[in-house]
Design a protein around this motif. Structure first.
Motif, short mmCIF file in Angstrom:
data_model
loop_
_atom_site.label_atom_id
_atom_site.label_comp_id
_atom_site.label_asym_id
_atom_site.label_seq_id
_atom_site.Cartn_x
_atom_site.Cartn_y
_atom_site.Cartn_z
N LEU A 111 0.84 -1.43 0.33
CA LEU A 111 0.23 -0.18 0.49
C LEU A 111 0.75 1.05 -0.13
O LEU A 111 0.18 2.54 -0.99
N VAL A 112 1.89 1.12 0.96
CA VAL A 112 2.84 2.88 0.67
C VAL A 112 3.58 2.59 -0.39
O VAL A 112 3.45 3.38 -0.84
N MET A 113 4.17 1.40 -0.99
CA MET A 113 5.21 2.15 -1.87
C MET A 113 3.80 2.09 -3.50
O MET A 113 4.49 3.09 -4.07
N LEU A 114 2.59 1.50 -3.35
CA LEU A 114 1.43 2.28 -4.38
C LEU A 114 1.97 3.74 -4.25
O LEU A 114 1.41 4.30 -5.35
N SER A 115 1.29 4.31 -2.54
CA SER A 115 1.21 5.64 -2.08
C SER A 115 2.13 6.25 -3.26
O SER A 115 2.13 7.60 -3.00
N THR A 116 3.70 5.99 -2.88
CA THR A 116 4.24 7.15 -3.01
C THR A 116 5.59 6.24 -4.32
O THR A 116 6.36 7.11 -4.40
N GLY A 117 4.67 5.73 -5.07
CA GLY A 117 5.41 5.87 -6.49
C GLY A 117 6.64 5.32 -6.88
O GLY A 117 7.43 4.52 -7.60
N GLN A 118 6.79 3.77 -5.64
CA GLN A 118 7.88 2.84 -5.57
C GLN A 118 7.53 1.80 -6.18
O GLN A 118 7.96 0.32 -5.79
N TYR A 119 6.31 1.50 -6.42
CA TYR A 119 5.66 -0.02 -6.73
C TYR A 119 6.31 -0.62 -7.99
O TYR A 119 6.57 -1.58 -8.19
#
Length: 119
Positions: A111-119
């Motif tokens: 969820l955090v990775m998606l939110s911060t563009g790190q996915y």
């Protein structure tokens, strides 16, 4: 976009796996929901861990460490490029097995990775 297998998918809207499936779809990723509960999430049915999907980029884990060993062959058999160990799913043994097969391992939050563009 990266095809992601959500292991531990559930139709329970209070669970992080449910939120992750929905957020992945909203971000344009194709998903495969795998779990023990019946239903669907983000318009995708939840299936049992039987069919090995060979076109998976990422497996994101939402099952606890003690429940993972029976699924090692399934997880590694999908031959993903990476496995995301979400909080509470960290597993040194599985991480080592994955790295030995050239699979990237990430201890992080989908969820955090998606939110911060790190996915």
């Amino acid at each position: 976009m990266k095809k992601t297998l959500v292991l531990g998918a559930t139709p329970d809207s209070s669970r992080y796996a449910y939120l992750a499936s929905n957020k992945l779809v909203r971000h344009g990723h194709e998903i495969v929901n795998v779990g023990i509960k019946k239903g669907d999430v983000a318009g995708v049915p939840i299936e049992e861990a039987k069919e090995l999907h060979q076109d998976v980029d990422t497996v994101t884990l939402y099952i606890g460490t003690r429940n993972q060993p029976p699924l090692y062959d399934y997880i590694l058999g999908t031959n993903p490029k990476r496995i995301i160990f979400n909080p509470g799913t960290e597993n040194d043994e599985l991480e080592q097995m994955a790295r030995e097969r050239g699979i990237e391992t990430v201890e992080g939050c989908t969820l955090v990775m998606l939110s911060t563009g790190q996915y």
